[in-house]
Design a protein around this motif. Structure first.
Motif, PDB file in Angstrom:
ATOM      1  N   GLN A 147       5.543   6.254   4.335  1.00 42.57           N
ATOM      2  CA  GLN A 147       6.279   5.102   4.871  1.00 42.57           C
ATOM      3  C   GLN A 147       5.776   4.718   6.253  1.00 42.57           C
ATOM      4  O   GLN A 147       5.716   3.525   6.592  1.00 42.57           O
ATOM      5  N   ALA A 148       5.404   5.700   7.041  1.00 45.39           N
ATOM      6  CA  ALA A 148       4.846   5.409   8.372  1.00 45.39           C
ATOM      7  C   ALA A 148       3.521   4.650   8.233  1.00 45.39           C
ATOM      8  O   ALA A 148       3.224   3.744   9.033  1.00 45.39           O
ATOM      9  N   SER A 149       2.738   5.003   7.213  1.00 44.82           N
ATOM     10  CA  SER A 149       1.459   4.313   7.007  1.00 44.82           C
ATOM     11  C   SER A 149       1.668   2.866   6.580  1.00 44.82           C
ATOM     12  O   SER A 149       0.836   2.000   6.890  1.00 44.82           O
ATOM     13  N   LEU A 150       2.762   2.589   5.869  1.00 45.54           N
ATOM     14  CA  LEU A 150       3.048   1.226   5.467  1.00 45.54           C
ATOM     15  C   LEU A 150       3.395   0.347   6.673  1.00 45.54           C
ATOM     16  O   LEU A 150       3.110  -0.855   6.695  1.00 45.54           O
ATOM     17  N   GLU A 151       4.024   0.974   7.653  1.00 46.82           N
ATOM     18  CA  GLU A 151       4.460   0.236   8.826  1.00 46.82           C
ATOM     19  C   GLU A 151       3.355   0.076   9.873  1.00 46.82           C
ATOM     20  O   GLU A 151       3.467  -0.745  10.790  1.00 46.82           O
ATOM     21  N   ALA A 152       2.286   0.879   9.720  1.00 49.07           N
ATOM     22  CA  ALA A 152       1.206   0.864  10.721  1.00 49.07           C
ATOM     23  C   ALA A 152       0.430  -0.463  10.688  1.00 49.07           C
ATOM     24  O   ALA A 152       0.304  -1.105   9.663  1.00 49.07           O
TER      25      ALA A 152
END
Length: 323
Positions: A318-323
Motif C-alpha cells: 500500500q505504501a508503494s501505491l501511494e509513492a
C-alpha cells in the motif's frame, strides 16, 4: 482513481497449503486500510488461496471489510492444529514431509487404501460451513458483488475447471484443495476433481473476461511461491524446495504472459483502443523462502508468523501505491 471512477482491482490468491495463511494476512492488511479510490471487482483462489478468497468475498458481500477480516481470522483459527492430539499429528505429518523432501525412500500408500484421509476433508468442510452459509451464495452474487472464482482440475477431462459465483459450493472448494496423495478426488457433476495447484494457480483468465465495465484496471497477485532465488540448489532438500516453487508458479507466469503480451500489443498500436484496455499487474510476494514441507504445517504459531508477514507485506504494498 481513473477519470471514470475508482480503479477496478481484481485479486488472485495463489495456493500453497498452510503458506496461504500469509495470503490471509495480506488480505487483512489490504482490507483494513482499503482506499476508496479502488473498487474490488473480483477475487480468485486455488487450494488454500480459495479458502481465503471465499472468506474475504463472503465477509464483504454480507457486511463489510471488518467482517471479512474477522472471518479470515476465524477460518484459520479453526484450520490450525489445536489440541494435543491434533498437534502431535501435525508434527508427524510435517516430519514425514521433511523426510520425503530429502529423497529418503518412504512407503507410499494411496488415500483410497487407508482409513482416515476423508476425516481431514470432512474437517475442512465443517470449518467452511461453520462460517459460510453456502445456500445464500447465489443470492449474494448480484451485479455489485465482486466475481468469485475457485480453481480445480477435472481429472477425467484433463482440463482446468473453474467454479464462479453461485457455482462455488463446498464441493468446489474442497476439490480445489484435494491434494491427490492426501485426499480422494471430489466428484462434481459426474466428474472427479483434484487440487487446483495442477491447473490455474491462481485462476486469472476468469477475472479478465468479465464485461467491459467490470474488467480490472489492475490485477494484484498474492504470490506464495518465490519467483526468484539466489545461488544454486545443491542438496536434495534445496532441489526439492526449488522444484516445488517453480512448479507452483508455472501456470501463474503463463497466464500473466498473456496479459503482458496484450498490454504490449496495445502500446504498439496493434489493437483498437475501443475494444481493449491495459491491465496493470502488481505482485504482493511472500519474499521469504520456507521449506516446502512446512506447507502442511498447521502449528498455530507458524500460521500466526505467516499471517503477520502477510500484513507487513500488505503495508509495504500500500505504501508503494501511494509513492
Amino acid at each position: 482513481m481513473t477519470d471514470d471512477g475508482p480503479t477496478r482491482v481484481a485479486i488472485a490468491c495463489q495456493g500453497g497449503g498452510s503458506h496461504t495463511a500469509f495470503t490471509a494476512g495480506v488480505l487483512k492488511g489490504l482490507l483494513r486500510e482499503w482506499d476508496d479510490s479502488y473498487e474490488l471487482v473480483g477475487i480468485s483462489g486455488t487450494s488454500g488461496g480459495a479458502f481465503n478468497a471465499l472468506a474475504a468475498w463472503y465477509g464483504l458481500v454480507t457486511a463489510d471489510e471488518e467482517t471479512a477480516i474477522e472471518l479470515l481470522d476465524a477460518v484459520w483459527e479453526d484450520l490450525s492444529a489445536s489440541g494435543f492430539s491434533n498437534q502431535m499429528m501435525n508434527k508427524f505429518v510435517v516430519q514425514l514431509s521433511q523426510l520425503q523432501s530429502t529423497g529418503i525412500p518412504m512407503l507410499q500408500v494411496s488415500p483410497y487404501d487407508i482409513p482416515g484421509p476423508e476425516a481431514g476433508k470432512d474437517e475442512i468442510r465443517e470449518t467452511l460451513e461453520r462460517h459460510i452459509d453456502f445456500e445464500t451464495v447465489p443470492d449474494l452474487c448480484d451485479r455489485e458483488a465482486p466475481e468469485l472464482v475457485v480453481g480445480t482440475v477435472n481429472i477425467n477431462a484433463g482440463v482446468f475447471e473453474t467454479f464462479t459465483n453461485e457455482d462455488v459450493t463446498p464441493e468446489a472448494v474442497l476439490a480445489s484443495a484435494a491434494v491427490p496423495a492426501m485426499f480422494e478426488a471430489v466428484e462434481i457433476d459426474g466428474h472427479y476433481h483434484w487440487d487446483g495447484l495442477f491447473s490455474q494457480n491462481p485462476p486469472i483468465d476468469d477475472l479478465m473476461t468479465v464485461g467491459a465495465d467490470r474488467k480490472p484496471d489492475e490485477l494484484w497477485i498474492i504470490q506464495i511461491n518465490p519467483q526468484e532465488t539466489e545461488g544454486e540448489p545443491t542438496s536434495l532438500a534445496e532441489i526439492a524446495n526449488r522444484r516445488n516453487e517453480l512448479s507452483g508458479n508455472i501456470s501463474l507466469n503463463q497466464e500473466l504472459r498473456v496479459i503482458e503480451r496484450v498490454n504490449d500489443w496495445i502500446d504498439e498500436g496493434h489493437l483498437p483502443e475501443s475494444g481493449f484496455s491495459k491491465t496493470e499487474i502488481r505482485r504482493i510476494p511472500m519474499g521469504k523462502h520456507y521449506d516446502s514441507s512446512t506447507k502442511v504445517d498447521r502449528d498455530p504459531s507458524f500460521l500466526t508468523e505467516l499471517m503477520e508477514l502477510g500484513e507487513q507485506r500488505a503495508g509495504e504494498f500500500q505504501a508503494s501505491l501511494e509513492a
